[in-house]
Design a protein around this motif. Structure first.
Motif, PDB file in Angstrom:
ATOM      1  N   MET A 158       0.850  -1.199   0.000  1.00 32.61           N
ATOM      2  CA  MET A 158       0.000   0.000   0.000  1.00 32.61           C
ATOM      3  C   MET A 158       0.890   1.256   0.000  1.00 32.61           C
ATOM      4  O   MET A 158       1.861   1.328   0.728  1.00 32.61           O
ATOM      5  N   SER A 159       0.579   2.208  -0.846  1.00 27.71           N
ATOM      6  CA  SER A 159       1.381   3.432  -0.854  1.00 27.71           C
ATOM      7  C   SER A 159       0.663   4.520  -0.059  1.00 27.71           C
ATOM      8  O   SER A 159      -0.510   4.398   0.268  1.00 27.71           O
ATOM      9  N   GLY A 160       1.413   5.551   0.255  1.00 26.93           N
ATOM     10  CA  GLY A 160       0.802   6.712   0.893  1.00 26.93           C
ATOM     11  C   GLY A 160       0.789   6.692   2.410  1.00 26.93           C
ATOM     12  O   GLY A 160       0.284   7.612   3.022  1.00 26.93           O
ATOM     13  N   HIS A 161       1.364   5.649   3.006  1.00 22.83           N
ATOM     14  CA  HIS A 161       1.280   5.587   4.460  1.00 22.83           C
ATOM     15  C   HIS A 161       2.644   5.604   5.141  1.00 22.83           C
ATOM     16  O   HIS A 161       2.747   5.395   6.334  1.00 22.83           O
ATOM     17  N   LYS A 162       3.690   5.885   4.363  1.00 25.79           N
ATOM     18  CA  LYS A 162       5.023   5.756   4.963  1.00 25.79           C
ATOM     19  C   LYS A 162       5.927   6.901   4.521  1.00 25.79           C
ATOM     20  O   LYS A 162       5.816   7.410   3.404  1.00 25.79           O
ATOM     21  N   THR A 163       6.816   7.322   5.437  1.00 28.76           N
ATOM     22  CA  THR A 163       7.830   8.310   5.091  1.00 28.76           C
ATOM     23  C   THR A 163       9.129   7.936   5.804  1.00 28.76           C
ATOM     24  O   THR A 163       9.124   7.110   6.717  1.00 28.76           O
ATOM     25  N   LEU A 164      10.221   8.511   5.337  1.00 30.33           N
ATOM     26  CA  LEU A 164      11.528   8.217   5.946  1.00 30.33           C
ATOM     27  C   LEU A 164      12.047   9.499   6.564  1.00 30.33           C
ATOM     28  O   LEU A 164      12.059  10.543   5.911  1.00 30.33           O
ATOM     29  N   THR A 165      12.467   9.417   7.812  1.00 27.79           N
ATOM     30  CA  THR A 165      13.095  10.573   8.442  1.00 27.79           C
ATOM     31  C   THR A 165      14.511  10.247   8.863  1.00 27.79           C
ATOM     32  O   THR A 165      14.864   9.069   9.071  1.00 27.79           O
ATOM     33  N   MET A 166      15.332  11.299   8.939  1.00 26.19           N
ATOM     34  CA  MET A 166      16.649  11.186   9.574  1.00 26.19           C
ATOM     35  C   MET A 166      16.737  12.327  10.578  1.00 26.19           C
ATOM     36  O   MET A 166      16.380  13.465  10.249  1.00 26.19           O
ATOM     37  N   ILE A 167      17.211  12.028  11.770  1.00 27.05           N
ATOM     38  CA  ILE A 167      17.592  13.080  12.708  1.00 27.05           C
ATOM     39  C   ILE A 167      19.035  13.416  12.348  1.00 27.05           C
ATOM     40  O   ILE A 167      19.917  12.557  12.380  1.00 27.05           O
ATOM     41  N   LYS A 168      19.250  14.660  11.923  1.00 25.71           N
ATOM     42  CA  LYS A 168      20.541  15.055  11.329  1.00 25.71           C
ATOM     43  C   LYS A 168      21.616  15.276  12.400  1.00 25.71           C
ATOM     44  O   LYS A 168      21.283  15.457  13.587  1.00 25.71           O
ATOM     45  N   PRO A 169      22.896  15.287  11.998  1.00 24.25           N
ATOM     46  CA  PRO A 169      23.997  15.316  12.968  1.00 24.25           C
ATOM     47  C   PRO A 169      23.919  16.379  14.072  1.00 24.25           C
ATOM     48  O   PRO A 169      24.133  16.034  15.232  1.00 24.25           O
ATOM     49  N   VAL A 170      23.639  17.639  13.760  1.00 30.03           N
ATOM     50  CA  VAL A 170      23.672  18.642  14.836  1.00 30.03           C
ATOM     51  C   VAL A 170      22.561  18.394  15.858  1.00 30.03           C
ATOM     52  O   VAL A 170      22.790  18.452  17.070  1.00 30.03           O
ATOM     53  N   ALA A 171      21.357  18.070  15.371  1.00 30.75           N
ATOM     54  CA  ALA A 171      20.242  17.796  16.292  1.00 30.75           C
ATOM     55  C   ALA A 171      20.562  16.572  17.151  1.00 30.75           C
ATOM     56  O   ALA A 171      20.299  16.552  18.361  1.00 30.75           O
ATOM     57  N   ALA A 177      17.965   7.158  11.648  1.00 29.06           N
ATOM     58  CA  ALA A 177      17.051   7.014  10.511  1.00 29.06           C
ATOM     59  C   ALA A 177      15.852   6.196  10.963  1.00 29.06           C
ATOM     60  O   ALA A 177      15.998   5.259  11.747  1.00 29.06           O
ATOM     61  N   ALA A 178      14.663   6.560  10.486  1.00 30.75           N
ATOM     62  CA  ALA A 178      13.465   5.817  10.881  1.00 30.75           C
ATOM     63  C   ALA A 178      12.410   5.853   9.786  1.00 30.75           C
ATOM     64  O   ALA A 178      12.302   6.841   9.049  1.00 30.75           O
ATOM     65  N   VAL A 179      11.648   4.779   9.685  1.00 26.45           N
ATOM     66  CA  VAL A 179      10.470   4.739   8.818  1.00 26.45           C
ATOM     67  C   VAL A 179       9.256   5.030   9.690  1.00 26.45           C
ATOM     68  O   VAL A 179       9.071   4.402  10.741  1.00 26.45           O
ATOM     69  N   LEU A 180       8.467   6.013   9.273  1.00 28.74           N
ATOM     70  CA  LEU A 180       7.294   6.447  10.036  1.00 28.74           C
ATOM     71  C   LEU A 180       6.037   6.105   9.254  1.00 28.74           C
ATOM     72  O   LEU A 180       5.980   6.323   8.041  1.00 28.74           O
ATOM     73  N   GLU A 181       5.028   5.626   9.945  1.00 26.93           N
ATOM     74  CA  GLU A 181       3.792   5.232   9.265  1.00 26.93           C
ATOM     75  C   GLU A 181       2.591   5.989   9.803  1.00 26.93           C
ATOM     76  O   GLU A 181       2.446   6.167  11.013  1.00 26.93           O
ATOM     77  N   LYS A 182       1.780   6.447   8.876  1.00 28.66           N
ATOM     78  CA  LYS A 182       0.533   7.151   9.187  1.00 28.66           C
ATOM     79  C   LYS A 182      -0.175   7.342   7.854  1.00 28.66           C
ATOM     80  O   LYS A 182       0.491   7.384   6.812  1.00 28.66           O
ATOM     81  N   GLU A 183      -1.485   7.488   7.857  1.00 33.33           N
ATOM     82  CA  GLU A 183      -2.202   7.826   6.629  1.00 33.33           C
ATOM     83  C   GLU A 183      -1.615   9.111   6.039  1.00 33.33           C
ATOM     84  O   GLU A 183      -1.403  10.083   6.774  1.00 33.33           O
ATOM     85  N   ASN A 184      -1.340   9.102   4.744  1.00 34.48           N
ATOM     86  CA  ASN A 184      -0.828  10.312   4.065  1.00 34.48           C
ATOM     87  C   ASN A 184       0.476  10.813   4.714  1.00 34.48           C
ATOM     88  O   ASN A 184       0.663  12.010   4.944  1.00 34.48           O
ATOM     89  N   ALA A 185       1.366   9.862   5.012  1.00 28.93           N
ATOM     90  CA  ALA A 185       2.534  10.127   5.859  1.00 28.93           C
ATOM     91  C   ALA A 185       3.467  11.217   5.325  1.00 28.93           C
ATOM     92  O   ALA A 185       3.945  12.045   6.103  1.00 28.93           O
ATOM     93  N   VAL A 186       3.752  11.216   4.019  1.00 30.66           N
ATOM     94  CA  VAL A 186       4.725  12.184   3.479  1.00 30.66           C
ATOM     95  C   VAL A 186       4.265  13.607   3.767  1.00 30.66           C
ATOM     96  O   VAL A 186       5.004  14.428   4.333  1.00 30.66           O
TER      97      VAL A 186
END
Ligand code: ATP
Ligand code: MG
Length: 139
Positions: free
Chosen positions: A1-14, A74-83
């Motif tokens: 199913m598409s549309g329910h996932k996004t990829l985040t990275m917490i960047k070095p300074v944070a 790095a993490a994969v996040l899931e939610k409806e319309n995630a991006v």
């Protein structure tokens, strides 16, 4: 199913400022489920590959150097319309223009060190999730 996932990275300074816990709390409070997560440090070559779409942009080399300068999460996040939903939670690219209370407003320190990455399309979310995680690491 598409549309329910996004990829985040917490960047070095944070990450270096110990904002990881607070950022993950914002993410889960906003209703996202974490379906994969790891702490890692990108090599220059890996950061070049991840940001290949930006290779013609003037900030590409600086961005690659920055993103390989220290540990990230790095993490994969899931939610409806995630991006789209996640981009609302993180705010504008430049923390100075990010809406109050967004992750980049709260934890970003510059245009480059803007706390987190978020995928810009469903297609790229899947490409980026596969970049970081094998099937065995995704739940
Ligand atoms: P991200 O892809 O990290 O979620 P974004 O989609 O909001 O951010 P992009 O245009 O994809 O922004 O740029 C990727 C990253 O490159 C930005 O998050 C920022 O760290 C950096 N960046 C963007 N524009 C500039 C710039 N003009 N100067 C320096 N760094 C920049
Ligand atoms: Mg982007």
């Amino acid at each position: 199913m598409s549309g329910h996932k996004t990829l985040t990275m917490i960047k070095p300074v944070a990450f270096g400022k110990n904002y990881t816990g607070k950022i993950l709390a914002k993410i889960t409070e906003a209703g996202f489920t974490i379906s994969a997560m790891k702490m890692t440090k990108l090599t220059i070559v890996q950061a070049q590959a991840f940001y290949n779409v930006h290779k013609e942009r003037p900030f590409y080399n600086d961005l690659v150097e920055f993103m390989s300068s220290g540990p990230i999460v790095a993490a994969v996040l899931e939610k409806e319309n995630a991006v789209e939903e996640y981009r609302k939670v993180i705010g504008a690219t430049n923390p100075e223009n990010a809406d109050k209370g967004t992750i980049r407003d709260l934890y970003g320190t510059s245009l480059q060190a803007n706390a987190v990455h978020g995928s810009d399309s469903d297609e790229n979310a899947e490409i980026e999730a596969s970049f970081f995680f094998s099937q065995l690491e995704r739940f």
